[in-house]
Design a protein around this motif. Sequence first.
Motif, mmCIF file in Angstrom:
data_model
loop_
_atom_site.group_PDB
_atom_site.id
_atom_site.type_symbol
_atom_site.label_atom_id
_atom_site.label_comp_id
_atom_site.label_asym_id
_atom_site.label_seq_id
_atom_site.Cartn_x
_atom_site.Cartn_y
_atom_site.Cartn_z
ATOM 1 N N ASP A 7 0.923 -1.069 -0.330
ATOM 2 C CA ASP A 7 0.056 -0.009 -0.117
ATOM 3 C C ASP A 7 0.916 1.060 -0.075
ATOM 4 O OD1 ASP A 7 -2.181 -1.653 0.491
ATOM 5 O OD2 ASP A 7 -2.191 -1.402 2.224
ATOM 6 N N VAL A 8 2.026 1.487 0.354
ATOM 7 C CA VAL A 8 2.884 2.420 0.933
ATOM 8 C C VAL A 8 4.288 1.546 -0.409
ATOM 9 C CG1 VAL A 8 4.502 3.746 2.439
ATOM 10 C CG2 VAL A 8 1.890 2.757 3.237
ATOM 11 N N PRO A 9 4.109 2.467 -1.474
ATOM 12 C CA PRO A 9 5.673 2.472 -1.976
ATOM 13 C C PRO A 9 6.991 2.003 -1.384
ATOM 14 C CG PRO A 9 3.945 2.602 -3.324
ATOM 15 C CD PRO A 9 3.476 2.922 -2.214
ATOM 16 N N ARG A 10 7.261 3.432 -0.888
ATOM 17 C CA ARG A 10 8.172 4.036 -0.324
ATOM 18 C C ARG A 10 8.412 3.230 0.956
ATOM 19 N NH1 ARG A 10 8.633 9.019 0.579
ATOM 20 N NH2 ARG A 10 10.270 9.977 -0.675
ATOM 21 N N ALA A 11 7.779 2.661 1.437
ATOM 22 C CA ALA A 11 7.767 2.310 2.574
ATOM 23 C C ALA A 11 9.108 1.953 3.506
ATOM 24 C CB ALA A 11 6.957 1.051 3.472
ATOM 25 N N TYR A 12 10.053 0.695 2.887
ATOM 26 C CA TYR A 12 11.104 0.728 3.048
ATOM 27 C C TYR A 12 12.124 1.876 3.220
ATOM 28 C CZ TYR A 12 10.478 -4.414 2.451
ATOM 29 O OH TYR A 12 9.958 -5.122 1.911
ATOM 30 N N PHE A 13 12.265 2.563 2.817
ATOM 31 C CA PHE A 13 13.036 3.633 2.886
ATOM 32 C C PHE A 13 12.590 4.707 3.814
ATOM 33 C CE2 PHE A 13 14.386 8.541 1.089
ATOM 34 C CZ PHE A 13 14.647 8.771 0.874
ATOM 35 N N ILE A 14 11.626 4.699 3.707
ATOM 36 C CA ILE A 14 11.061 5.803 5.159
ATOM 37 C C ILE A 14 11.117 5.514 6.427
ATOM 38 C CG2 ILE A 14 9.535 7.663 6.240
ATOM 39 C CD1 ILE A 14 7.902 6.505 3.678
ATOM 40 N N LEU A 15 11.415 3.702 6.219
ATOM 41 C CA LEU A 15 11.009 3.216 7.582
ATOM 42 C C LEU A 15 12.896 3.332 7.560
ATOM 43 C CD1 LEU A 15 10.630 1.244 10.004
ATOM 44 C CD2 LEU A 15 10.733 -1.043 8.525
ATOM 45 N N GLU A 16 13.702 3.050 6.759
ATOM 46 C CA GLU A 16 15.068 3.261 6.727
ATOM 47 C C GLU A 16 15.250 4.466 7.746
ATOM 48 O OE1 GLU A 16 17.019 2.373 3.575
ATOM 49 O OE2 GLU A 16 16.492 -0.112 3.282
ATOM 50 N N GLN A 17 15.402 5.417 7.091
ATOM 51 C CA GLN A 17 15.129 6.920 7.982
ATOM 52 C C GLN A 17 14.785 6.893 9.124
ATOM 53 O OE1 GLN A 17 13.590 9.824 4.941
ATOM 54 N NE2 GLN A 17 15.406 9.808 3.642
ATOM 55 N N PHE A 18 13.710 5.948 9.291
ATOM 56 C CA PHE A 18 13.182 6.720 11.163
ATOM 57 C C PHE A 18 13.626 6.093 11.621
ATOM 58 C CE2 PHE A 18 9.830 4.945 14.157
ATOM 59 C CZ PHE A 18 9.404 6.415 14.325
ATOM 60 N N VAL A 19 14.449 4.540 11.181
ATOM 61 C CA VAL A 19 15.134 3.921 11.891
ATOM 62 C C VAL A 19 16.882 4.478 12.661
ATOM 63 C CG1 VAL A 19 16.595 1.730 11.925
ATOM 64 C CG2 VAL A 19 14.769 1.506 11.756
ATOM 65 N N ASP A 20 17.256 5.045 11.662
ATOM 66 C CA ASP A 20 18.449 5.261 11.779
ATOM 67 C C ASP A 20 18.552 7.260 12.565
ATOM 68 O OD1 ASP A 20 19.951 4.251 9.975
ATOM 69 O OD2 ASP A 20 19.566 5.248 8.297
ATOM 70 N N LYS A 21 17.031 7.890 12.744
ATOM 71 C CA LYS A 21 16.607 8.687 13.292
ATOM 72 C C LYS A 21 16.323 8.156 14.642
ATOM 73 C CE LYS A 21 17.184 12.865 11.183
ATOM 74 N NZ LYS A 21 17.351 13.801 10.838
ATOM 75 N N SER A 22 15.833 6.806 15.135
ATOM 76 C CA SER A 22 15.678 6.688 16.361
ATOM 77 C C SER A 22 16.721 7.051 16.946
ATOM 78 C CB SER A 22 14.492 5.297 16.173
ATOM 79 O OG SER A 22 13.344 5.816 15.486
ATOM 80 N N PHE A 23 17.947 5.403 16.214
ATOM 81 C CA PHE A 23 19.067 5.078 16.676
ATOM 82 C C PHE A 23 20.061 6.665 17.437
ATOM 83 C CE2 PHE A 23 23.373 4.749 16.091
ATOM 84 C CZ PHE A 23 23.671 3.296 17.316
ATOM 85 N N SER A 24 20.290 7.429 16.346
ATOM 86 C CA SER A 24 20.967 8.447 17.184
ATOM 87 C C SER A 24 19.892 9.297 17.989
ATOM 88 C CB SER A 24 20.729 9.598 15.862
ATOM 89 O OG SER A 24 19.640 9.950 15.368
ATOM 90 N N MET A 25 18.132 9.426 18.553
ATOM 91 C CA MET A 25 18.257 9.626 19.477
ATOM 92 C C MET A 25 18.174 8.966 20.712
ATOM 93 S SD MET A 25 15.203 11.681 17.285
ATOM 94 C CE MET A 25 14.024 12.464 19.053
ATOM 95 N N GLY A 26 18.592 8.098 20.474
ATOM 96 C CA GLY A 26 19.017 7.043 21.756
ATOM 97 C C GLY A 26 17.920 6.533 22.075
ATOM 98 N N ILE A 27 16.989 5.945 21.780
ATOM 99 C CA ILE A 27 14.792 5.432 21.521
ATOM 100 C C ILE A 27 15.549 3.593 21.010
ATOM 101 C CG2 ILE A 27 13.074 5.256 20.600
ATOM 102 C CD1 ILE A 27 13.122 7.857 19.373
ATOM 103 N N ILE A 28 16.048 3.596 20.419
ATOM 104 C CA ILE A 28 16.730 2.134 20.369
ATOM 105 C C ILE A 28 18.083 2.265 20.058
ATOM 106 C CG2 ILE A 28 14.242 1.481 18.364
ATOM 107 C CD1 ILE A 28 16.303 1.938 16.351
ATOM 108 N N ASP A 29 18.672 0.433 20.149
ATOM 109 C CA ASP A 29 19.933 -0.016 20.304
ATOM 110 C C ASP A 29 20.299 0.646 18.922
ATOM 111 O OD1 ASP A 29 19.090 -1.794 20.653
ATOM 112 O OD2 ASP A 29 19.459 -2.366 22.564
#
Length: 474
Positions: free
Chosen positions: A423-445
């Motif tokens: 349903d969302v063709p750009r889902a992989y690309f957006i998820l990669e960016q969101f995961v990188d930002k989450s790691f930089s903010m200390g939300i995930i390891d």
Amino acid sequence: MATDCEAWLNANPVEAQDLSDSFVSGEEDNGGSLVANKNINNEINGNWLSSSSNNIHEARLKAKAKRRLRKNSSRDSGRGDSLSDNGDVVRGTTAVPTSPKSKLLDRKSRLGKGRGLPKKGGAGGKGVWGRSGEVYEPEQVDVKDPNYDEAQENCVYETVVPPLEERDFEKTVTPIVQEYFEHGDTNEVAELLAELNLGPMRSEVPSLAVSLALEAKASHRELTSRLLADLCGPVLSHSDMESSFDKLLRELPDLVLDTPGAPQLVGQFIARAVSDQILSKSYIEGYKGRVDCEYTRAALDRAAVLLKMSLGGLRIENQWGAGGGQRPIMQLIKEMNLLLKEYILSGDSKEAERCLRDLEVPHFHHEFVYEAIVMVLESKGEKTFKMVLQLLKSLCVSSIITVDQMRRGYERVYMDIAEINIDVPRAYFILEQFVDKSFSMGIIDVKIRDLCPCRGRKRFVSEGDGGVVKLESY
């Protein structure tokens, strides 16, 4: 005794000969054996003995034989050789042991009476009532007994529980109510209260339960309302309920010190009790014109307003809401989606934290993380992306969402990303960016970041494109 000694000497001639030889000095000659045998009784160690000396010698031999007989009989009692009644030695027979210890273990009568059977049929002994498995019939009362009392014939004995005193009431009932907040079984509470002889303290149970619920969560207040509805009738009467709520209204000035919102909460309890037909509909009207305390007036006004709203379609049964563990999953998912949409519109992270805490589902917070990330993937602007990151960061810092729940939420998105990408063709690309930002903010390891899936890259140059590099379209 002399006959016993002679019998023993006759039975053991060699030993007797050895004893007699111990008094003879010198060697016997085979040739003069007759002379030596004749004179052996009259001469010992070269000295001639008289007849009185012979008697002394015989007495010594008998005494020594007697001592040996005593020693052998005490050491070898019950085995070996024994003497018969006539004084003859009986070899190879086993005598009955005469040790006194055997008499202690003997259960037979020593008086020589009876048939030699054990005492009490084998059930004797100190503190023994009879043989195992024996059933006793009810004993008939003897009228001629000097301790006989005619008034005790028709007595009925039953267990009597003393009434519960006021100083022990709170100590006894409070653990029952607090345990009920954990399991939610009203039948168990009714059984425990029935075992207690509450007596005049019966009307104190509802007021104690409500006062404990005021300091607890909304789900505990809902459980308290259900408990009062189930106890009314089997355990408590309607008059007990009314007197209990009267006490709550009188104690509101003290309850406000610990719970500032006590008047509104007590008003909700009163409205719920009237809706559950625990209290009469005229209960609130009975206080009109007789209330001087402002807290009591506020509680009654709150109850009256809720009852009027119920006439317009408001269901008071759901005013407290249900606990997190008792709500349907679809309802929880719907409330979490509404919470996220309200946060995107208002931007108030504190309100979002309070609403998430009020849901009382710490074990289901991974669903909140999942719905938040899916909302980011389905959005088209940067606003939702940044606001969700800030919300997850605040929830992680305040420890409302634990590390385990955060990890499970991200892993669920990783597992469903293939279906979301349909349903969302750009889902992989957006998820990669969101995961990188989450790691930089200390939300995930690092481990959760490395588990992020990546879509397979297409070839940048096709064979029929003339070497033209394709631009990434996602």
